[in-house]
Design a protein around this motif. Structure first.
Motif, PDB file in Angstrom:
ATOM      1  N   LYS A   5     -20.980   0.085  42.414  1.00 12.18           N
ATOM      2  CA  LYS A   5     -21.045  -0.813  41.136  1.00 12.18           C
ATOM      3  C   LYS A   5     -21.291   0.024  39.794  1.00 12.18           C
ATOM      4  CE  LYS A   5     -23.122  -4.322  43.161  1.00 12.18           C
ATOM      5  NZ  LYS A   5     -24.251  -6.049  43.698  1.00 12.18           N
ATOM      6  N   ARG A   6     -21.180  -0.085  38.600  1.00 13.56           N
ATOM      7  CA  ARG A   6     -20.729   0.475  37.435  1.00 13.56           C
ATOM      8  C   ARG A   6     -22.229   0.402  36.675  1.00 13.56           C
ATOM      9  NH1 ARG A   6     -16.617   3.485  33.677  1.00 13.56           N
ATOM     10  NH2 ARG A   6     -15.881   4.194  35.849  1.00 13.56           N
ATOM     11  N   LYS A  18     -35.070   9.788  36.431  1.00 15.24           N
ATOM     12  CA  LYS A  18     -35.382   8.901  38.420  1.00 15.24           C
ATOM     13  C   LYS A  18     -34.343  10.638  38.564  1.00 15.24           C
ATOM     14  CE  LYS A  18     -34.890   4.206  37.771  1.00 15.24           C
ATOM     15  NZ  LYS A  18     -35.758   4.222  36.221  1.00 15.24           N
ATOM     16  N   ALA A  19     -33.785  10.570  38.340  1.00 12.33           N
ATOM     17  CA  ALA A  19     -32.630  11.718  39.186  1.00 12.33           C
ATOM     18  C   ALA A  19     -33.695  12.728  39.525  1.00 12.33           C
ATOM     19  CB  ALA A  19     -30.896  12.090  38.528  1.00 12.33           C
ATOM     20  N   GLU A  20     -33.579  13.408  38.066  1.00  8.58           N
ATOM     21  CA  GLU A  20     -34.631  14.401  37.956  1.00  8.58           C
ATOM     22  C   GLU A  20     -35.865  14.467  38.985  1.00  8.58           C
ATOM     23  OE1 GLU A  20     -35.239  14.976  33.646  1.00  8.58           O
ATOM     24  OE2 GLU A  20     -33.408  17.066  33.817  1.00  8.58           O
ATOM     25  N   ARG A  21     -36.701  13.381  39.017  1.00 14.58           N
ATOM     26  CA  ARG A  21     -37.743  13.194  39.351  1.00 14.58           C
ATOM     27  C   ARG A  21     -37.712  12.912  41.073  1.00 14.58           C
ATOM     28  NH1 ARG A  21     -39.393   7.662  38.223  1.00 14.58           N
ATOM     29  NH2 ARG A  21     -39.641   8.686  35.588  1.00 14.58           N
ATOM     30  N   ALA A  31     -30.984  12.070  44.325  1.00  9.24           N
ATOM     31  CA  ALA A  31     -30.404  12.176  43.157  1.00  9.24           C
ATOM     32  C   ALA A  31     -29.055  12.668  42.515  1.00  9.24           C
ATOM     33  CB  ALA A  31     -31.103  14.285  42.460  1.00  9.24           C
ATOM     34  N   GLU A  32     -28.811  12.901  43.553  1.00 12.29           N
ATOM     35  CA  GLU A  32     -26.999  13.221  43.054  1.00 12.29           C
ATOM     36  C   GLU A  32     -26.614  11.639  43.441  1.00 12.29           C
ATOM     37  OE1 GLU A  32     -23.244  14.515  47.244  1.00 12.29           O
ATOM     38  OE2 GLU A  32     -25.479  15.070  47.577  1.00 12.29           O
ATOM     39  N   SER A  33     -26.618  11.046  44.018  1.00 10.85           N
ATOM     40  CA  SER A  33     -26.257   9.857  43.900  1.00 10.85           C
ATOM     41  C   SER A  33     -26.295   8.902  42.997  1.00 10.85           C
ATOM     42  CB  SER A  33     -27.205   8.024  45.050  1.00 10.85           C
ATOM     43  OG  SER A  33     -26.273   7.394  45.426  1.00 10.85           O
ATOM     44  N   ILE A  34     -27.357   9.682  42.067  1.00 11.08           N
ATOM     45  CA  ILE A  34     -27.719   8.805  40.890  1.00 11.08           C
ATOM     46  C   ILE A  34     -26.720   9.406  39.972  1.00 11.08           C
ATOM     47  CG2 ILE A  34     -29.156   8.738  38.692  1.00 11.08           C
ATOM     48  CD1 ILE A  34     -31.403   7.761  40.760  1.00 11.08           C
ATOM     49  N   CYS A  35     -26.851  10.879  40.181  1.00  9.32           N
ATOM     50  CA  CYS A  35     -25.990  11.678  39.143  1.00  9.32           C
ATOM     51  C   CYS A  35     -24.478  10.846  39.430  1.00  9.32           C
ATOM     52  CB  CYS A  35     -25.832  13.067  39.872  1.00  9.32           C
ATOM     53  SG  CYS A  35     -27.485  14.068  39.102  1.00  9.32           S
ATOM     54  N   ALA A  48     -26.124  15.586  33.605  1.00  5.90           N
ATOM     55  CA  ALA A  48     -25.720  15.182  34.711  1.00  5.90           C
ATOM     56  C   ALA A  48     -25.440  16.013  35.685  1.00  5.90           C
ATOM     57  CB  ALA A  48     -25.362  13.600  34.530  1.00  5.90           C
ATOM     58  N   ILE A  49     -23.995  16.839  35.094  1.00  5.51           N
ATOM     59  CA  ILE A  49     -23.417  17.456  35.712  1.00  5.51           C
ATOM     60  C   ILE A  49     -24.371  18.208  35.871  1.00  5.51           C
ATOM     61  CG2 ILE A  49     -21.466  19.395  36.029  1.00  5.51           C
ATOM     62  CD1 ILE A  49     -20.334  17.347  33.777  1.00  5.51           C
ATOM     63  N   ILE A  50     -25.687  19.325  35.654  1.00 11.62           N
ATOM     64  CA  ILE A  50     -26.213  20.074  36.169  1.00 11.62           C
ATOM     65  C   ILE A  50     -26.880  20.385  37.460  1.00 11.62           C
ATOM     66  CG2 ILE A  50     -28.435  21.263  35.121  1.00 11.62           C
ATOM     67  CD1 ILE A  50     -26.211  22.128  32.566  1.00 11.62           C
TER      68      ILE A  50
END
Length: 165
Positions: A5-6, A18-21, A31-35, A48-50
């Motif tokens: 889902k987009r 959230k990804a950073e957290r 975090a990878e999935s969220i990015c 997000a790439i970083i």
């Protein structure tokens, strides 16, 4: 089969937080999935790439999923030569540290090679760094101290092809 889902573009800042957290909580897979979701919504999102690259490197040693190559594939998507060299150094440094922490027999030679490769990238980044940004120097010094404190050295053996008889 499932269809991913987009997410909405306006939710990207919160998703990035959230990804950073999750990275800080030691959950780099989340975090990878969220990015990946963020980059599906905005393929050019530099942050997000970083974070994705760092989440992949957080997983070095935990799985044999070709993490170095997956992380390196993100380098061309970074914004400038400083970032490309700096994060290329991060990839090498973290792979070296992963091998070091596994304590593999003979691994000290591989650790030395990865860390010196990282140092070469950090030197390139140093020459391109923005004013007041000494991150590349700090990373270079960390690699140098690890090499010196553990007396890491390159492998001295050279493979010589035996003569055919």
């Amino acid at each position: 089969m499932f269809h991913i889902k987009r997410i909405a573009r306006e939710s990207i800042p919160a998703a990035l937080e959230k990804a950073e957290r999750y990275r800080l909580l030691g959950e780099p897979g989340l975090a990878e999935s969220i990015c990946l979701d963020i980059l599906d919504a905005d393929p050019q999102d530099a942050k997000a790439i970083i974070v994705l690259l760092l989440a992949i490197t957080d997983q070095f040693g935990a799985s044999s999923s070709g993490g170095v190559e997956r992380a390196r594939k993100l380098l061309p998507r970074l914004q400038n030569e400083y970032e490309k060299n700096y994060y290329a150094g991060i990839i090498c440094e973290r792979e070296g540290l992963s091998i070091f922490n596994q304590g593999m027999k003979g691994g000290q030679f591989a650790v030395y090679e990865w860390l010196t490769e990282a140092m070469e990238f950090f030197e390139k980044a140093e020459a391109l760094r923005p004013p007041g940004n000494d991150d590349a120097l700090l990373r270079w010094n960390t690699c140098a101290r690890l090499i010196m404190s553990h007396q890491l050295e390159p492998i001295n053996e050279k493979y010589i092809e035996p003569p055919l008889e």
